[in-house]
Every structure is written in C-alpha cells, then in structure tokens.
Scaffold this motif. Structure first.
Motif, PDB file in Angstrom:
ATOM      1  N   GLY A 190       1.750   6.303  -6.972  1.00 45.30           N
ATOM      2  CA  GLY A 190       0.411   6.928  -7.298  1.00 45.30           C
ATOM      3  C   GLY A 190       0.529   8.603  -6.959  1.00 45.30           C
ATOM      4  N   ARG A 191       0.786   8.765  -5.802  1.00 43.83           N
ATOM      5  CA  ARG A 191       0.783  10.473  -5.632  1.00 43.83           C
ATOM      6  C   ARG A 191       1.736  10.969  -6.527  1.00 43.83           C
ATOM      7  NH1 ARG A 191      -0.822  12.220  -0.193  1.00 43.83           N
ATOM      8  NH2 ARG A 191      -2.198  10.632   0.638  1.00 43.83           N
ATOM      9  N   GLY A 225      -0.060  11.202  -9.716  1.00 46.07           N
ATOM     10  CA  GLY A 225      -1.115  12.405  -9.821  1.00 46.07           C
ATOM     11  C   GLY A 225      -0.503  13.686  -9.876  1.00 46.07           C
ATOM     12  N   ILE A 226       0.393  13.971  -8.981  1.00 47.60           N
ATOM     13  CA  ILE A 226       1.116  15.265  -8.844  1.00 47.60           C
ATOM     14  C   ILE A 226       1.811  15.603 -10.021  1.00 47.60           C
ATOM     15  CG2 ILE A 226       2.582  16.771  -7.645  1.00 47.60           C
ATOM     16  CD1 ILE A 226       1.987  15.118  -5.074  1.00 47.60           C
ATOM     17  N   HIS A 250      -0.661  16.575 -12.758  1.00 48.87           N
ATOM     18  CA  HIS A 250      -2.182  17.458 -12.450  1.00 48.87           C
ATOM     19  C   HIS A 250      -1.437  18.909 -11.865  1.00 48.87           C
ATOM     20  CE1 HIS A 250      -4.677  14.908 -14.428  1.00 48.87           C
ATOM     21  NE2 HIS A 250      -4.386  14.031 -13.519  1.00 48.87           N
ATOM     22  N   GLY A 268      -5.481  21.016  -9.076  1.00 44.87           N
ATOM     23  CA  GLY A 268      -4.705  19.931  -9.837  1.00 44.87           C
ATOM     24  C   GLY A 268      -4.046  18.994  -8.803  1.00 44.87           C
ATOM     25  N   ARG A 269      -3.265  19.339  -7.889  1.00 44.26           N
ATOM     26  CA  ARG A 269      -2.751  18.480  -7.011  1.00 44.26           C
ATOM     27  C   ARG A 269      -3.830  17.376  -6.314  1.00 44.26           C
ATOM     28  NH1 ARG A 269       2.644  19.652  -4.935  1.00 44.26           N
ATOM     29  NH2 ARG A 269       3.781  20.670  -6.550  1.00 44.26           N
ATOM     30  N   TYR A 286      -6.872  17.108  -7.158  1.00 43.75           N
ATOM     31  CA  TYR A 286      -7.489  15.953  -8.185  1.00 43.75           C
ATOM     32  C   TYR A 286      -6.479  14.825  -8.322  1.00 43.75           C
ATOM     33  CZ  TYR A 286      -9.027  14.377 -12.614  1.00 43.75           C
ATOM     34  OH  TYR A 286      -9.367  13.541 -13.791  1.00 43.75           O
ATOM     35  N   GLY A 287      -5.028  15.042  -8.488  1.00 42.13           N
ATOM     36  CA  GLY A 287      -4.194  14.156  -8.994  1.00 42.13           C
ATOM     37  C   GLY A 287      -3.940  13.083  -7.727  1.00 42.13           C
ATOM     38  N   ILE A 288      -3.994  13.721  -6.610  1.00 40.61           N
ATOM     39  CA  ILE A 288      -3.799  12.891  -5.438  1.00 40.61           C
ATOM     40  C   ILE A 288      -5.195  12.031  -5.071  1.00 40.61           C
ATOM     41  CG2 ILE A 288      -3.602  12.782  -2.902  1.00 40.61           C
ATOM     42  CD1 ILE A 288      -1.623  15.353  -3.221  1.00 40.61           C
ATOM     43  N   GLU A 313      -6.540  14.889   5.342  1.00 43.03           N
ATOM     44  CA  GLU A 313      -5.855  15.350   4.240  1.00 43.03           C
ATOM     45  C   GLU A 313      -7.053  15.006   3.203  1.00 43.03           C
ATOM     46  OE1 GLU A 313      -2.794  12.565   2.720  1.00 43.03           O
ATOM     47  OE2 GLU A 313      -2.945  13.676   0.802  1.00 43.03           O
ATOM     48  N   ARG A 364       2.336   1.803  -3.409  1.00 42.78           N
ATOM     49  CA  ARG A 364       1.266   2.040  -4.392  1.00 42.78           C
ATOM     50  C   ARG A 364       1.050   3.608  -4.365  1.00 42.78           C
ATOM     51  NH1 ARG A 364      -1.823   0.864  -8.603  1.00 42.78           N
ATOM     52  NH2 ARG A 364      -0.639  -0.988  -8.853  1.00 42.78           N
ATOM     53  N   ASP A 365       1.135   3.851  -2.966  1.00 43.60           N
ATOM     54  CA  ASP A 365       0.706   5.249  -2.459  1.00 43.60           C
ATOM     55  C   ASP A 365       1.583   6.429  -3.134  1.00 43.60           C
ATOM     56  OD1 ASP A 365      -0.947   7.114  -1.013  1.00 43.60           O
ATOM     57  OD2 ASP A 365       0.677   7.327   0.337  1.00 43.60           O
ATOM     58  N   GLU A 412      -6.776   3.367   3.531  1.00 45.02           N
ATOM     59  CA  GLU A 412      -6.627   2.667   2.243  1.00 45.02           C
ATOM     60  C   GLU A 412      -7.926   2.632   1.429  1.00 45.02           C
ATOM     61  OE1 GLU A 412      -4.477  -1.172   2.087  1.00 45.02           O
ATOM     62  OE2 GLU A 412      -3.092  -0.404   3.606  1.00 45.02           O
ATOM     63  N   LEU A 466     -10.093  17.666 -14.830  1.00 47.96           N
ATOM     64  CA  LEU A 466      -9.752  19.143 -14.906  1.00 47.96           C
ATOM     65  C   LEU A 466      -9.999  19.894 -16.201  1.00 47.96           C
ATOM     66  CD1 LEU A 466      -6.189  18.670 -12.880  1.00 47.96           C
ATOM     67  CD2 LEU A 466      -8.579  19.758 -11.967  1.00 47.96           C
ATOM     68  N   ALA A 519       0.738  -1.412  -0.069  1.00 52.00           N
ATOM     69  CA  ALA A 519      -0.250  -0.115   0.111  1.00 52.00           C
ATOM     70  C   ALA A 519       1.022   1.394  -0.091  1.00 52.00           C
ATOM     71  CB  ALA A 519      -0.778   0.089   1.252  1.00 52.00           C
ATOM     72  N   LEU A 539      -0.759   4.326 -14.592  1.00 56.47           N
ATOM     73  CA  LEU A 539      -0.481   3.319 -13.372  1.00 56.47           C
ATOM     74  C   LEU A 539      -1.003   1.988 -13.621  1.00 56.47           C
ATOM     75  CD1 LEU A 539      -1.285   5.538 -10.311  1.00 56.47           C
ATOM     76  CD2 LEU A 539       0.801   4.819 -11.088  1.00 56.47           C
ATOM     77  N   HIS A 583      -5.261   9.160  -7.280  1.00 54.64           N
ATOM     78  CA  HIS A 583      -4.238   7.916  -7.399  1.00 54.64           C
ATOM     79  C   HIS A 583      -3.323   7.755  -6.175  1.00 54.64           C
ATOM     80  CE1 HIS A 583      -4.519   8.491 -11.578  1.00 54.64           C
ATOM     81  NE2 HIS A 583      -4.380   9.538 -11.768  1.00 54.64           N
ATOM     82  N   ALA A 584      -3.893   8.208  -5.196  1.00 55.67           N
ATOM     83  CA  ALA A 584      -3.299   7.923  -3.636  1.00 55.67           C
ATOM     84  C   ALA A 584      -3.748   6.518  -3.415  1.00 55.67           C
ATOM     85  CB  ALA A 584      -3.622   8.894  -2.812  1.00 55.67           C
ATOM     86  N   GLY A 585      -2.871   5.919  -2.770  1.00 60.24           N
ATOM     87  CA  GLY A 585      -3.090   4.581  -2.344  1.00 60.24           C
ATOM     88  C   GLY A 585      -3.505   4.344  -0.636  1.00 60.24           C
ATOM     89  N   VAL A 586      -3.141   5.694  -0.208  1.00 63.64           N
ATOM     90  CA  VAL A 586      -3.722   5.745   1.296  1.00 63.64           C
ATOM     91  C   VAL A 586      -4.105   7.394   1.446  1.00 63.64           C
ATOM     92  CG1 VAL A 586      -2.496   5.934   3.416  1.00 63.64           C
ATOM     93  CG2 VAL A 586      -1.862   4.151   1.939  1.00 63.64           C
ATOM     94  N   LEU A 587      -4.951   7.346   2.087  1.00 61.51           N
ATOM     95  CA  LEU A 587      -5.549   8.830   2.111  1.00 61.51           C
ATOM     96  C   LEU A 587      -5.929   9.071   3.759  1.00 61.51           C
ATOM     97  CD1 LEU A 587      -5.873  11.543   0.722  1.00 61.51           C
ATOM     98  CD2 LEU A 587      -8.448  10.516  -0.190  1.00 61.51           C
ATOM     99  N   PRO A 588      -5.384   9.744   4.586  1.00 59.15           N
ATOM    100  CA  PRO A 588      -5.791  10.187   5.918  1.00 59.15           C
ATOM    101  C   PRO A 588      -6.865  11.155   5.976  1.00 59.15           C
ATOM    102  CG  PRO A 588      -3.541  10.431   5.747  1.00 59.15           C
ATOM    103  CD  PRO A 588      -4.115  10.233   4.262  1.00 59.15           C
TER     104      PRO A 588
END
Lengths: 353, 353
Positions: free
Chosen positions: A269-270, A273-274, A277, B269-270, B272-274, B285, A265-266, B337, B352, A262, A352, B277-282
């Motif tokens: 992926g970030r 994504g960054i 965009h 944009g960031r 959106y990108g995050i 955030e 991939r995070d 996750e 976007l 994880a 990805l 595509h992020a795998g982990v999102l607290p």
C-alpha cells in the motif's frame, strides 16, 4: 543495428513478458586471456588497442554472436551510453570507466556478449531471463570454442585458464542468478539466508554487480570458486542452491500472507501510495517500491497493471535509460522529478484490492 | 458533565473550526503553593490527600471554573483516561503517573483548569486556540484572585510566589504558544530559528510538552524566566517573539512555493499517498503526515478535506483517544492498524490538485 534500436528492445536480464518469477535471470561469464600478451592492467593503451583490433576481427566473424553484432569502442561512448550499457548489464562498472583499447561486442538480442580489455582480455557473457544456466552454458561454450579456433588462450595444464585476478584462474567461470526475494526481507529472513550462502562459498551481490547494494530486493548469487571443479559441476551446484533459495522465498510468501497480512498490505500500500503521488523519486527508492508492487501483483493485492510494465519501469527509471529517453544529460534532482512522473503515469490504471 | 461528554467535544488546544493558523493555540500556567504546607514531592500521600480536599472545596466554589467543573481524582482514573487527559493537554506526564492525593479540576470547555499536587500544590492553566495570551491572562488572573481569597499562597515579598522548583519562583508564570511550522522545516530553517530562540531565553518543546520530540512540526515556545519581570512584561515579550516566528513561517511558505515547488509537492503527495494506502500507521508518523496535509491544504495543493477534519484526526489518532473510541485497551500493533484505517477513511474525499 544501432545502439538506439537495441535500447528500444527488452534487456536480456529482465523477463520481457508477464513472468513474475523469483528467479529473474541467469548469467554465465568466462574470463579469457591471450597467450603471450600482458593483461590489460599491465599493457599500455597502445598495446590494448592493438589487441582489441585483433580480437575484434575474430569476434565479428564468430557465428555465435550473430550476423551483425553490435560493436562498441569505449573511447567513443558518451557517459549516458555507458550508463545504458551498464544498466543493461552488458558492461561492468570497471569497463564503463575505461577508454582507448577497450570495448564491447554483443549479439543484437544482448544474450551473448564479450567485454574487451576489461580486467581480462576477453570476458564472454551469456545472459537470459529465467533459470537457464544449462542453455547459457551451451551457448557460451560454443562462442568460446569459436574464439579458440582463431586465438591462442593463455592456458596452463595444471591451473587451467590464466586470468588477471587469481580468483578467476581455472575455469574462469562465474555463473550467477538474479533472484527477487522481497518476502524473505518482509519476514526478516534475508540475512540468515545470505549468511548461509556465504558459508557455502557462494557470492552475493546487489542488482548492479560488485559493490552495489540490494536495491529492490534483487540479489545476484554466484559461485565463488572457479578452480578444482568442472564447469558443469560448478553450474550444477549453483542450480541446486538457487532452487533452494527460491523455495525459501516461495515459503516466505505463503507465510507472509498467513502470518503478517498487515505488514504485506502496508508495504504494498505504501509503495502504491508513494509511486502514485510522490513528486520526487530517487532511483533506489523506485526500485524498492517496484519490488513491493511486483510482490503485490504476484500475491493478488495489486491489480490493473502488468509485470511487463513493472519490469520496463525497473529498467527505464535507471539514470542512464532515463537520460537516454530525454535525449540529454539531466541533473540528478531533475531526474528524480521525471522519474516520479514517469512511474505515476505508467501505473495510472493500477489499483489495490 | 462526565469525562465522556467532555471528550466528545473539541479540545482547547486545537482550533475547532477551519482555522489553519500557524499559531495553533496559547496557554498560560501559574504555579502556586499553600503557605505552611510541604511541597507535594516532600509531603506524604496522606498529607497530599488532606490538602487536595481543602483545595477542591475552594476550586469547586470558584466562579471562574464554571458552575459544575469536572473533578478528577488521579487515583481513580484508568490508564486510558489518563492518556486522554494528557492528550488534551489538561494534565502533564508527571501528574499522569500520580495516584492518591493528586487530581484535576477543569471547566467543562477545558479552557481553564487546575492540576492539584503535581510538582506544586496548584498549577492553574488557561488554554485557548489561536493567539490569545492577553485574554488568557485576564482569565487565569481572575481564577488566581478567587483562589487567593480563600487560601493563603506561599509568597515572599522579595522573591514572589514560592515554588517547588526554583526555576518557577517569582511570577510562577509560564506562557506558551503552540506553533505549526512545517515550511520552516522544508526550507531547512527550523534549526537556526530554534537556536535563536534559545539565545533569547525562550524554551522550545515538542507537541506533548517537556521531553517530547517535535512530531508533526508542532513546537511549544515559552518564557524560560519567571523572575524579575511582571507577568504582563513576560507575556508581551513572548508575543513579540511568537509574532516573529510566525512571520518566518509565512515567509518560508511563500519561498517554498516559489523556490522548492517539487519538494512541497513531494512531501504533500507522499503524505497523501501514505495515509490513503498504508496498512499500518504509527502515531508520530501520522502526526507528520497530518502536518504535511495541513500545509498542503493551506497552500491549495490538497482539496476535498477540511482543517477541522485534520485537527480532529490529530487528536483522535493519539493512543489514548484511539483506545477510548474502541472502548478497550488496544495493543500498539493493533492501534497502528486501526489508526491507518481511521485516517484513510476520514480522508477518503481528499484529493491532490
């Protein structure tokens, strides 16, 4: 050949092809000084300029540097040109700040070069992608011999080659290897590895040499001692340590996939994504994301792009190269916007999986 | 109606439709206590339970709370249920930590509710999306009258309503408005605005009430004083200030487009990108990125999604709701996750422009 032609080509410190090696590149430098002349820091500008002329005539005639080496006089270079040479690792930050009486001579392929009147009269440098210290040692040794046929080096039979800074006395040799170790960081193991290197008398620096941070998970590791061992012994010792660190990174990559999928991939992926965009992308942040994408590519998470593209971005997103491409000085804020667009465009087909 | 049915519906503190208002929601609460009974903090559990029973029979019969209000006994609620009620702003953090002798009664649409034996015996609360303090005042005043017909409130003719904490004595009223002010932050103007509010005796809190930070650029602003002015005066004063802050935010949005388009595009944009595509999102955030996407939507940069979707995510990505949806306690790492996947999936058609 002009600076413009050289800049179009690949830099010697990054693989030009699709090699995603952990060992990015190797480098050897020799510090040398002229007998009977004051070190550059003590000589005046006029004396430096006189010595420079003398050294230049010898270097131009050294076969190892190729038929028509590039010759630069620091005094005549623009800020952008200095930045470009520094980003190509041909000159140090110190030399970049110098003027009259200092300069650079380089083979057109950048693999062999000499800084003139940096800290020492001569700083010979050989550099290549990959793990190639033996080859570099043969090349730089040949150049060193060719120079020594024409110029008398400052040399002591008890100490070895004399240098402006005592830490370089002896062989005057620093062998270094650039490593890309993102998985060690993601496994939180960078610090212990770097600490163990310090205990083994190995110096660790960031991507851009002394005093720089480790943006992009790139580290230069090199011998700290230059005295009391032969050149080949120093090189052999570094080779063994580099091999070990690279193995650590390989293991970390494997464990990352198995134990922290994880997180892997995070981070990939970030980064993806960054870079796709963001509207603004500072230089060091770009290096970090390119590092993550490199790793993603190596581990099969990122497709549709190529290590050669990522390496090209690594070089061309740097401030000097970016401004060189624009053909004008660009203020930092505008650079960050241009960089964001450049990277997003170059990675348009990446995806990805 | 069960808690499950209620949770399926919209929460009263977020617009259910496609309204992307700067003024997210309004809320009024009244602190009330029973004459001749110790405040909850001084009364024992048994006494609290006895009072709770007495208050419950009155509240169940209050027409303002609807025909079949939801009644919760804190003692019987699971941790996830408490979190869900807190995230819906129906109970405070304090009440969430209480057990025997405390509870909640709420209209099924959540617009009117009463916390029992929190800091005071009764904490009446009215809450609605948008800027609706007048309406809320009428509703809560009606409920207050209906209760007062059956129970004797602790009241002093010189001080007004008596409360456990002296800061609430008098009207016992706190009117508050939730504002979403992302442009002020991007223009670096949040701090001066909040400071000027403090100077006007206005309290500022984060999204989740007292002691929470301003995740997602959401701020609750409310009257600090409850004494020495009538309820309608306190409300009118807050309305004027809220209108001013909202105007500031509107102006900041306009200037953001004109003066800092790159920053605006970067933040949206960031985000959106995050989120894609992020795998982990607290959790916090996620709130920040949803705030940026809200702004992007309002300013025409983000298409293909809907404020209703963003608002739904705002609620459902919170830990309690997320675990409620999974039907089981989920450890924080796994939540991060799941949250990443939930948001990416919900925003799959966003783009976007």
């Amino acid at each position: 050949m002009s600076l413009a032609r050289m800049v179009e080509g690949p830099t010697a410190w990054l693989p030009a092809g699709s090699d995603a090696a952990i060992i990015v590149s190797s480098r050897i430098r020799l510090a040398r000084n002229l007998e009977g002349a004051a070190f550059p820091g003590w000589a005046g500008e006029a004396e430096c300029a006189r010595l420079q002329k003398q050294m230049l005539s010898v270097l131009r005639a050294s076969p190892a540097l190729g038929e028509a080496p590039l010759v630069f006089d620091m005094e005549t270079l623009t800020t952008i040109e200095r930045d470009v040479l520094r980003e190509r690792h041909l000159i140090s930050i110190d030399l970049a700040h110098k003027g009259l009486g200092s300069g650079l001579v380089a083979r057109t392929d950048e693999s062999l070069s000499v800084m003139i009147n940096e800290e020492d009269h001569l700083r010979l440098q050989a550099m290549r992608p990959g793990f190639s210290l033996d080859e570099l040692w043969r090349e730089i040794n040949t150049l060193d011999d060719q120079i020594e046929e024409k110029l008398r080096y400052a040399y002591s039979h008890t100490l070895g080659y004399l240098t402006a800074c005592p830490s370089n006395v002896g062989t005057g040799l620093r062998a270094s290897v650039m490593l890309h170790i993102p998985a060690l960081r993601l496994m939180d193991e960078t610090e212990p590895v770097l600490k163990s290197l310090a205990a083994m008398d190995i110096a660790v620096r960031g991507l851009c040499g002394e005093g720089t941070d480790a943006a992009g998970n790139m580290f230069q590791i090199s011998n700290q001692t230059t005295l009391g061992a032969s050149e080949t012994d120093l090189i052999r010792r570094l080779q063994a340590i580099v091999t070990e660190v690279a193995t650590h990174e390989e293991n970390a990559r494997q464990r990352l996939i198995e134990e922290r999928p994880a997180r892997l991939r995070d981070v990939v992926g970030r980064a993806y994504g960054i870079v796709r965009h963001a509207g603004v992308l500072p230089s060091n942040e770009a290096l970090d994301h390119l590092s993550a994408l490199h790793l993603g590519n190596a581990l099969g998470i990122l497709k549709g792009t190529d290590i050669a593209v990522l390496n090209k971005l690594l070089l061309w997103t740097q401030p000097g190269h970016l401004q060189w491409q624009m053909g004008r000085p660009v203020p930092p804020e505008e650079r960050d916007e241009l960089r964001a667009r450049m990277v997003a465009e170059a990675l348009r087909s990446a995806r990805l999986v």
